[in-house]
Motif scaffolding. Structure first.
Motif, PDB file in Angstrom:
ATOM      1  N   VAL A 118       0.513  -0.916   0.414  1.00  0.00           N
ATOM      2  CA  VAL A 118       0.145   0.492  -0.054  1.00  0.00           C
ATOM      3  C   VAL A 118       0.627   1.180  -0.356  1.00  0.00           C
ATOM      4  O   VAL A 118       1.939   1.117   0.850  1.00  0.00           O
ATOM      5  N   TYR A 119       0.811   1.923  -1.087  1.00  0.00           N
ATOM      6  CA  TYR A 119       1.582   3.446  -0.367  1.00  0.00           C
ATOM      7  C   TYR A 119       0.537   4.430  -0.515  1.00  0.00           C
ATOM      8  O   TYR A 119      -0.518   4.831  -1.466  1.00  0.00           O
ATOM      9  N   THR A 120       1.329   5.805  -0.687  1.00  0.00           N
ATOM     10  CA  THR A 120       0.867   7.017  -0.468  1.00  0.00           C
ATOM     11  C   THR A 120       1.705   7.755  -1.510  1.00  0.00           C
ATOM     12  O   THR A 120       2.653   7.787  -1.542  1.00  0.00           O
ATOM     13  N   THR A 121       1.593   9.109  -2.403  1.00  0.00           N
ATOM     14  CA  THR A 121       2.543   9.734  -2.619  1.00  0.00           C
ATOM     15  C   THR A 121       2.043  11.591  -2.058  1.00  0.00           C
ATOM     16  O   THR A 121       2.820  12.472  -3.024  1.00  0.00           O
ATOM     17  N   ASP A 122       1.525  11.884  -1.212  1.00  0.00           N
ATOM     18  CA  ASP A 122       1.227  13.384  -0.368  1.00  0.00           C
ATOM     19  C   ASP A 122       2.105  13.545   0.869  1.00  0.00           C
ATOM     20  O   ASP A 122       1.677  14.108   1.304  1.00  0.00           O
ATOM     21  N   GLY A 123       2.769  12.612   0.913  1.00  0.00           N
ATOM     22  CA  GLY A 123       4.031  12.531   2.647  1.00  0.00           C
ATOM     23  C   GLY A 123       3.700  11.264   3.546  1.00  0.00           C
ATOM     24  O   GLY A 123       3.438  11.576   4.268  1.00  0.00           O
ATOM     25  N   SER A 124       2.163  11.220   3.558  1.00  0.00           N
ATOM     26  CA  SER A 124       1.170  10.687   4.690  1.00  0.00           C
ATOM     27  C   SER A 124       1.573   9.508   4.343  1.00  0.00           C
ATOM     28  O   SER A 124       1.476   8.324   3.956  1.00  0.00           O
ATOM     29  N   ASN A 125       1.470   8.951   6.139  1.00  0.00           N
ATOM     30  CA  ASN A 125       1.714   7.109   6.029  1.00  0.00           C
ATOM     31  C   ASN A 125       0.175   6.227   4.852  1.00  0.00           C
ATOM     32  O   ASN A 125      -0.704   7.246   5.776  1.00  0.00           O
ATOM     33  N   PRO A 126       0.889   5.242   5.008  1.00  0.00           N
ATOM     34  CA  PRO A 126      -0.256   4.467   3.918  1.00  0.00           C
ATOM     35  C   PRO A 126      -0.811   3.968   5.145  1.00  0.00           C
ATOM     36  O   PRO A 126      -0.324   3.365   6.509  1.00  0.00           O
ATOM     37  N   THR A 127      -2.302   3.388   5.075  1.00  0.00           N
ATOM     38  CA  THR A 127      -3.226   2.541   5.869  1.00  0.00           C
ATOM     39  C   THR A 127      -3.920   1.151   4.790  1.00  0.00           C
ATOM     40  O   THR A 127      -3.001   1.249   3.590  1.00  0.00           O
ATOM     41  N   MET A 130       7.664  13.939 -16.153  1.00  0.00           N
ATOM     42  CA  MET A 130       8.027  15.556 -16.070  1.00  0.00           C
ATOM     43  C   MET A 130       7.174  16.198 -15.293  1.00  0.00           C
ATOM     44  O   MET A 130       6.155  16.112 -15.195  1.00  0.00           O
ATOM     45  N   GLY A 131       8.194  17.190 -13.947  1.00  0.00           N
ATOM     46  CA  GLY A 131       6.501  18.041 -13.635  1.00  0.00           C
ATOM     47  C   GLY A 131       6.165  17.324 -12.078  1.00  0.00           C
ATOM     48  O   GLY A 131       5.619  17.781 -11.026  1.00  0.00           O
ATOM     49  N   THR A 132       7.045  16.096 -12.366  1.00  0.00           N
ATOM     50  CA  THR A 132       6.223  15.356 -10.989  1.00  0.00           C
ATOM     51  C   THR A 132       7.068  15.340  -9.180  1.00  0.00           C
ATOM     52  O   THR A 132       8.873  15.495  -9.270  1.00  0.00           O
ATOM     53  N   VAL A 133       6.601  15.857  -8.426  1.00  0.00           N
ATOM     54  CA  VAL A 133       6.923  16.171  -6.679  1.00  0.00           C
ATOM     55  C   VAL A 133       6.057  15.587  -6.035  1.00  0.00           C
ATOM     56  O   VAL A 133       5.359  15.935  -5.469  1.00  0.00           O
ATOM     57  N   ILE A 134       6.528  14.766  -5.440  1.00  0.00           N
ATOM     58  CA  ILE A 134       6.075  13.564  -4.750  1.00  0.00           C
ATOM     59  C   ILE A 134       6.916  13.056  -3.865  1.00  0.00           C
ATOM     60  O   ILE A 134       7.570  13.070  -3.349  1.00  0.00           O
ATOM     61  N   THR A 135       6.305  12.502  -2.784  1.00  0.00           N
ATOM     62  CA  THR A 135       6.876  12.483  -1.498  1.00  0.00           C
ATOM     63  C   THR A 135       6.270  10.930  -1.526  1.00  0.00           C
ATOM     64  O   THR A 135       4.975  10.877  -0.635  1.00  0.00           O
ATOM     65  N   LEU A 136       6.971   9.669  -1.781  1.00  0.00           N
ATOM     66  CA  LEU A 136       6.453   8.132  -1.850  1.00  0.00           C
ATOM     67  C   LEU A 136       6.653   7.381  -0.756  1.00  0.00           C
ATOM     68  O   LEU A 136       7.556   7.896  -0.403  1.00  0.00           O
ATOM     69  N   LYS A 137       5.007   7.458   0.086  1.00  0.00           N
ATOM     70  CA  LYS A 137       5.578   6.194   1.040  1.00  0.00           C
ATOM     71  C   LYS A 137       4.797   4.596   1.085  1.00  0.00           C
ATOM     72  O   LYS A 137       3.302   4.805   0.330  1.00  0.00           O
ATOM     73  N   ALA A 138       6.083   3.881   0.974  1.00  0.00           N
ATOM     74  CA  ALA A 138       4.428   2.462   0.940  1.00  0.00           C
ATOM     75  C   ALA A 138       4.964   1.759   2.036  1.00  0.00           C
ATOM     76  O   ALA A 138       6.453   1.695   2.641  1.00  0.00           O
ATOM     77  N   GLY A 139       4.426   0.208   2.533  1.00  0.00           N
ATOM     78  CA  GLY A 139       4.444  -0.167   3.355  1.00  0.00           C
ATOM     79  C   GLY A 139       3.935  -1.866   3.076  1.00  0.00           C
ATOM     80  O   GLY A 139       3.100  -1.596   1.897  1.00  0.00           O
ATOM     81  N   ILE A 140       4.209  -2.432   3.713  1.00  0.00           N
ATOM     82  CA  ILE A 140       3.294  -3.740   3.152  1.00  0.00           C
ATOM     83  C   ILE A 140       2.191  -3.885   4.725  1.00  0.00           C
ATOM     84  O   ILE A 140       2.525  -3.505   5.378  1.00  0.00           O
ATOM     85  N   LEU A 141       1.530  -4.379   3.894  1.00  0.00           N
ATOM     86  CA  LEU A 141      -0.029  -5.060   4.336  1.00  0.00           C
ATOM     87  C   LEU A 141       0.421  -6.324   4.888  1.00  0.00           C
ATOM     88  O   LEU A 141       0.158  -7.054   4.190  1.00  0.00           O
ATOM     89  N   VAL A 142      -0.056  -6.650   6.486  1.00  0.00           N
ATOM     90  CA  VAL A 142       0.090  -7.752   6.843  1.00  0.00           C
ATOM     91  C   VAL A 142      -1.175  -8.338   8.130  1.00  0.00           C
ATOM     92  O   VAL A 142      -0.900  -6.744   9.257  1.00  0.00           O
ATOM     93  N   GLY A 143      -1.983  -8.596   7.478  1.00  0.00           N
ATOM     94  CA  GLY A 143      -2.649  -8.812   8.932  1.00  0.00           C
ATOM     95  C   GLY A 143      -3.561  -8.211   8.801  1.00  0.00           C
ATOM     96  O   GLY A 143      -4.229  -7.321   9.765  1.00  0.00           O
TER      97      GLY A 143
END
Length: 666
Positions: free
Chosen positions: A442-451, A467-480
């Motif tokens: 699961v991931y987000t591109t706005d800097g928030s923690n993924p849920t 081009m023109g992308t400015v993002i903060t990518l946050k990604a985690g694995i979904l376990v249970g």
């Protein structure tokens, strides 16, 4: 009393720790922030501009010897040691202090290049007298070894005839060196030392100096391919039974060079400091440096190919890796990701590793155990054919002749593209490092923690970064139903800035004048010389005797960026063939070295180290040519210098006409 005792122990422990040569279980990575003759590319101000980026990946940065050497120099002919004489070929003393401060704020410790095997003089045995904090320090003939004509003791190491070798048995030498080293730490703000040419004097003196100065880090350049010999030097630095310095792992470097140059990857199994559990703490590994790289007109010993594989192997091994600046510049995208992997695994300088495969000449594999998991590194021309146990490992990174795998028990998300600024569209692949091969990301591109309700994808999914992308990518694995192993990447994907250079108004010429203007780099501290000529018929416009480096230029002012601007005017008396009215080619130099490339002469041309930028018309002052103007993207029209209209998207480096104004894109 119990609290007091604890407080005293707390104060003493760091001091004892700093006197152990190199920290135990150290996880940092070092950068050699220069290469041979890199004066303009690595001056103090340019490096300071990179502090934020470097601080994301490097804990230590090694600078060249930073004092005045009496002329353009890499610093290995050191003339001065104390403040007041720190305007070097890389910048001024104030710029150096600002750089070290900026590095510290970015989390970087700065390593000083210490050259004390030998010392340059003002002539003969006339060493400069320097007064620092009310004390005058000066060496004499009695402080030079007998082997070099001095009146001191015999040399305690290998001799060198290039400059006077210092007698480290001399109390005066020891006093000068100790004061110098403490000044580097306490005044300039360095955190440690890289000792040059330590074969030239007994290891015991390095130990003695470090025990006195107490640097956090110390590494000696003991240039030898025999691991036992380098180990003996390290042990020779002991004071009261404690090792006082690490060493560059030349044996490691030679195993990598031989594996690559002889196309036999089994050679990576040869002995080095890093391969030995007793010495790897004191191993500073490297695969190239300023002495081994290929240099013009010099018989060096470079690695001829597979730079990526060399760095991949180094960054997967124990020891403290030292990345060479040219490799960082050329392979930054990969090296950033390699360091990300090393940090995620928690590899340190005493980590254990095992050879997973070492009998095939086409590849070599090791598994290194960090504090957070294991990294399986495979290098070689057939690295991609090696098949690890998929139940234990998952591939997270690969490139030319290297592959990185993480142990599945790390239970984390992974993104194969490192944080940073990119100038072309990018792709990033997300991988679930998990014991369950079906684990989702699961991931987000706005800097928030993924849920658990964030965007969900399968492991191996690739995300486009246009081009023109400015993002903060946050990604985690979904376990249970819970999100674990969150990683963060910050990306800026955009056109490089268009910079503007303005020819100063004080640049003028008359109608009948043959001249040229040159904006010198800040590191050029001597009178700029001009060499102008024609090849056929052979004639020189700048030297009646035909001797390099030619005629003096005249400094006429400062550009907006603070660089000195010089003017050369032909005096009309040095032309051999009177039918030719101006030269065809021109070179500018810092009194001979360094110099520009051979440049085509344009009368009234304005030049920088990068070449020709614009023209000062006869009877006019400077014209705007080009820094920090709006991007070409969105301009009404963009033309090249041939008058052709071109697309403003992904413009290559060069000079363009945008909205009627000449601009340069770097």
């Amino acid at each position: 009393m119990k609290k007091l005792s604890t407080f005293i122990i707390a104060l003493l422990f760091p001091m004892i720790g700093m006197a152990q040569g190199w920290p135990a279980e150290y996880k940092g990575v070092m950068l050699q922030a220069f290469y041979w003759d890199s004066f303009d590319q690595t001056n103090w101000t340019i490096l300071e501009d990179q502090a934020e980026e470097l601080g994301q990946y490097f804990n230590l940065v090694w600078l060249p010897q930073s004092a005045d050497c009496g002329g353009m120099s890499m610093g290995y002919d050191d003339l001065y040691w104390f403040p007041g004489h720190y305007n070097s070929s890389f910048g001024t003393e104030n710029e150096l202090r600002s750089l070290i401060k900026a590095f510290k704020q970015a989390g970087i410790g700065t390593i000083a290049d210490v050259v004390i095997n030998h010392r340059k003089s003002l002539g003969g045995f006339n060493f400069p007298a320097e007064t620092y904090k009310g004390v005058t320090y000066q060496l004499t003939q009695a402080d030079v070894v007998k082997n070099n004509g001095g009146s001191g003791n015999n040399d305690t190491g290998e001799g060198w005839d290039g400059m006077p070798d210092l007698d480290h048995k001399s109390e005066n030498v020891q006093t000068n060196v100790k004061a110098y080293l403490k000044m580097l730490l306490e005044d300039l703000g360095y955190v440690g030392f890289r000792y040059d040419m330590v074969k030239g004097y007994s290891a015991s003196f390095t130990g003695q100096y470090n025990a006195d100065a107490k640097p956090q880090y110390s590494v000696g350049e003991y240039w030898d391919g025999n691991a036992n010999t380098v180990k003996n030097w390290i042990n020779g630095t002991k004071v009261d039974g404690a090792i006082q310095s690490a060493a560059f792992d030349f044996p490691f470097r030679y195993t990598v060079r031989d594996a690559i140059n002889y196309n036999d990857w089994t050679k990576l199994g040869n002995e080095s400091l890093a391969s030995n559990t007793a010495t790897r703490r004191y191993s500073v590994t490297f695969v190239e440096n300023h002495d081994t790289e290929k240099r013009q007109n010099a018989a060096q010993d470079p690695i001829k190919r597979d730079t990526l594989a060399a760095n991949a192997f180094m960054l997967a091994m124990p020891g403290t890796p030292c990345v060479f600046l040219k490799h960082w510049i050329d392979c930054k995208k990969d090296i950033k990701s390699m360091i990300d992997v090393r940090n995620a695994v928690g590899i340190h300088n005493q980590s254990n590793y095992a050879k997973s495969s070492s009998s095939n000449k086409d590849y070599f594999a090791i598994s290194t155990t960090g504090t957070n998991g294991r990294l399986l590194c495979v290098v070689g021309k057939n690295a991609g054919t090696y098949k690890p146990d998929n139940e234990n490992y998952v591939k997270v990174l690969s490139g030319h002749h290297y592959c990185y795998y993480l142990s599945r028990d790390m239970n984390t998300a992974w993104a194969d593209l490192a944080s940073g600024e990119y100038h072309t569209a990018q792709k990033v692949t997300l991988t679930a490092v998990s014991t369950d091969a079906n684990t989702k990301i699961v991931y987000t591109t706005d800097g928030s923690n993924p849920t658990a309700s964030s965007k969900q994808v399968a492991s191996g999914t690739t995300i486009d970064l246009p081009m023109g992308t400015v993002i903060t990518l946050k990604a985690g694995i979904l376990v249970g139903g819970a999100v674990k192993g969150i990683i963060t990447r910050e990306y800026v994907v955009q056109e490089p800035a268009i910079i503007e250079v303005s020819i100063p108004d004080f640049c003028t010429r008359t109608a009948d004048e043959v001249c040229a203007f040159f904006e010198a780099p800040r590191t050029w501290t001597q009178t700029v010389k001009c060499w102008a000529w024609n090849n056929s018929p052979a004639e020189n416009f700048t030297s009646a005797s035909g001797k390099w480096p030619g005629a003096d230029c005249k400094q006429i002012g400062l550009a907006d960026n603070g660089n000195k601007v010089w003017k050369w005017t032909w005096d009309g008396t040095r032309e051999k063939n009177t039918t030719v009215k101006e030269p065809a080619f021109i070179i500018f130099s810092n009194n001979g070295a360094p110099q520009t490339a051979d440049l085509t002469f344009t009368n009234g041309g304005y030049y920088t180290i990068d070449g020709y930028f614009g023209l000062v018309e006869a009877g006019t002052s400077g014209i705007d040519v080009i820094d920090n103007s709006p991007s070409a993207k969105g301009a009404s029209a963009v033309y090249n210098l041939a008058g052709q209209r071109v697309s403003p998207i992904n413009l290559p480096k060069g000079i363009y006409i945008i909205n009627g104004k000449k601009v340069m894109k770097r």
